[in-house]
Each structure stands twice: as C-alpha cells, then as structure tokens.
Design a protein around this motif. Sequence first.
Motif, short mmCIF file in Angstrom:
data_model
loop_
_atom_site.label_atom_id
_atom_site.label_comp_id
_atom_site.label_asym_id
_atom_site.label_seq_id
_atom_site.Cartn_x
_atom_site.Cartn_y
_atom_site.Cartn_z
N LEU A 228 0.83 -1.20 -0.06
CA LEU A 228 -0.04 -0.03 -0.06
C LEU A 228 0.80 1.34 -0.01
CD1 LEU A 228 -2.57 -1.00 3.09
CD2 LEU A 228 -3.03 -1.28 0.49
N PHE A 229 0.24 2.42 -0.30
CA PHE A 229 0.94 3.83 -0.16
C PHE A 229 -0.18 4.77 -0.09
CE2 PHE A 229 -0.28 3.26 -4.73
CZ PHE A 229 -1.22 4.49 -5.11
N LYS A 230 0.19 5.62 0.74
CA LYS A 230 -0.83 6.71 1.35
C LYS A 230 -0.11 8.18 0.67
CE LYS A 230 -2.65 4.03 5.03
NZ LYS A 230 -4.02 3.91 5.08
N VAL A 231 -1.27 9.05 0.36
CA VAL A 231 -0.74 10.25 -0.11
C VAL A 231 -1.70 11.47 0.11
CG1 VAL A 231 -1.65 10.07 -2.30
CG2 VAL A 231 0.09 11.84 -2.02
N ALA B 165 -7.44 28.49 -4.00
CA ALA B 165 -7.06 28.98 -2.70
C ALA B 165 -5.53 28.97 -2.40
CB ALA B 165 -7.75 28.28 -1.50
N GLY B 166 -4.87 28.12 -3.31
CA GLY B 166 -3.35 28.06 -2.89
C GLY B 166 -3.01 26.67 -2.33
N SER B 167 -3.82 25.75 -2.18
CA SER B 167 -3.57 24.61 -1.47
C SER B 167 -3.01 23.84 -2.39
CB SER B 167 -4.76 23.86 -0.98
OG SER B 167 -5.26 24.67 0.09
N ILE B 168 -1.98 22.74 -2.00
CA ILE B 168 -1.36 21.69 -2.81
C ILE B 168 -2.51 20.70 -2.95
CG2 ILE B 168 0.45 20.18 -2.58
CD1 ILE B 168 2.05 21.97 -1.53
N VAL B 169 -2.39 20.25 -4.30
CA VAL B 169 -3.41 18.97 -4.47
C VAL B 169 -2.73 17.62 -4.09
CG1 VAL B 169 -4.64 17.58 -6.35
CG2 VAL B 169 -4.65 20.18 -6.52
N VAL B 170 -1.58 17.44 -4.31
CA VAL B 170 -0.93 16.11 -3.90
C VAL B 170 0.29 16.35 -3.18
CG1 VAL B 170 0.09 13.99 -4.79
CG2 VAL B 170 -2.02 14.84 -5.98
N SER B 171 0.53 15.77 -2.05
CA SER B 171 1.75 16.05 -1.36
C SER B 171 2.93 15.35 -1.87
CB SER B 171 1.59 15.60 0.13
OG SER B 171 1.29 13.96 0.16
N ASP B 172 4.08 15.98 -1.51
CA ASP B 172 5.29 15.23 -1.92
C ASP B 172 5.64 13.98 -1.39
OD1 ASP B 172 7.86 15.08 -3.40
OD2 ASP B 172 8.65 15.77 -1.45
N GLU B 173 5.13 13.80 -0.08
CA GLU B 173 5.61 12.67 0.77
C GLU B 173 4.60 11.57 0.54
OE1 GLU B 173 6.87 12.70 5.36
OE2 GLU B 173 4.78 12.00 5.32
N ILE B 174 5.11 10.38 0.09
CA ILE B 174 4.40 9.24 0.12
C ILE B 174 4.96 8.24 1.13
CG2 ILE B 174 4.03 7.52 -1.54
CD1 ILE B 174 3.28 10.03 -2.65
N ARG B 175 3.81 7.68 2.04
CA ARG B 175 3.87 6.81 2.71
C ARG B 175 3.73 5.41 2.41
NH1 ARG B 175 0.08 8.43 7.26
NH2 ARG B 175 -0.99 9.51 5.86
N ILE B 176 4.77 4.58 2.54
CA ILE B 176 4.50 3.01 2.20
C ILE B 176 4.29 2.14 3.35
CG2 ILE B 176 5.80 1.35 1.24
CD1 ILE B 176 7.68 3.72 -0.27
N SER B 177 3.35 1.36 3.23
CA SER B 177 3.10 0.52 4.24
C SER B 177 2.81 -0.70 3.58
CB SER B 177 1.67 1.05 4.85
OG SER B 177 1.24 0.10 5.88
N CYS B 178 3.36 -1.95 3.91
CA CYS B 178 3.29 -3.47 3.47
C CYS B 178 3.21 -4.32 4.34
CB CYS B 178 4.63 -3.65 2.54
SG CYS B 178 4.89 -2.42 1.46
N ASP B 179 2.42 -5.49 4.27
CA ASP B 179 2.16 -6.40 5.00
C ASP B 179 2.55 -7.57 4.21
OD1 ASP B 179 1.26 -5.87 7.77
OD2 ASP B 179 -0.50 -5.02 6.63
#
Length: 176
Positions: A16-19, A156-170
């Motif tokens: 999995l990944f989360k953004v 409004a100046g908000s970023i659509v997609v963050s630079d940081e991607i969290r990875i989570s694997c089982d």
Amino acid sequence: MMTTKWTIDPAHSEVLFKVKHLMITTITGNFTDYHLDVETEGDDFTKAASIEFSADASSIYTKNEQRDNHLKSAEFFDTERHGAIVFTGRSFEPDGEDYLLHGDLTIKGITKPMTVDVEFGGIVTDPYGQTKAGFTVNGKISRKEFGLTWDAVTEAGSIVVSDEIRISCDIQLIKG
C-alpha cells in the motif's frame, strides 16, 4: 550454511501507499501485481544474501479509474517506458526489537537509497505444512525525488498532492 529461498505469498500480503490529497485527506492505493524473492542463510533474515522486490507500476489501484490512468501516464509513473518499480535490499539490521531494511529504490528509472522500518512477525508452519515468515514494512519517500513531479494548486493556493508518499506493506513469505 544452507541458502533458503523465500517467495511472497500474494494472497496474504499487500503493498500500500498513502498520499495527502488537498492536504486534508489521505488517499490509499496499492499495487496488485508484485513479486518478492529473498535468499537467507537458514532462517536468519539478518543474513539475507538477496532481497529483490518489484511491482508492476501499471497495476496501481486507487479505487478511481481516472486517477489510476493519470498515475500511469507520463506525468507520474510513465508505465509505457518504466514498467517496474524495483527495491533491492542491501542489509537487514536489528534496530531494538524491530529492524531496518536498507536498499535502493528505483522508480521511473531513478534510483535512490531508501531505508524502511520492519517489524518481524515471526516464522510459523501453516496447517498445510508450509513455513511462512511475516513482516510489516513502513517507510516514506519524496515522490519528486523520483521524477513524479506533477503538481497542481487549488484556487485558494492549496497543494493538490503532497510530495511525501507513505509506504505500508504487510508481507508474508513462503519458504521453499
């Protein structure tokens, strides 16, 4: 010492990944086609001779076909030119009760060193006589470091997609 080969059990594993989206919610995605082969000395993962993971970038799934197609495009993974995401492990070292896995991650033809946190769940024999090993893997990357540089900003100046991607694997491995 005898070399032991382990392969991933995809029925009992997930990558999995989360953004962050619009910096207010988190979107979760996964890869449905991936492989992991590990070679160890006996059952000692700290003496892994080889750790090779690959995911088919075009198997990305985020529950939204339009978004998945955008992620496969040249603005993100460019799956026509760069089909695989590859992690090659270099060392698996104890870190308190858990472990650190050091290796090299390649996305879109760009390779960077990466370290992930690993919780070792143990080794058991299942009801069918197969020896299995379980792991939970967590880490994070900067998508922009791997050429995934598409950006957009709201009115409004908000970023659509963050630079940081969290990875989570089982991960569940099968011995043999």
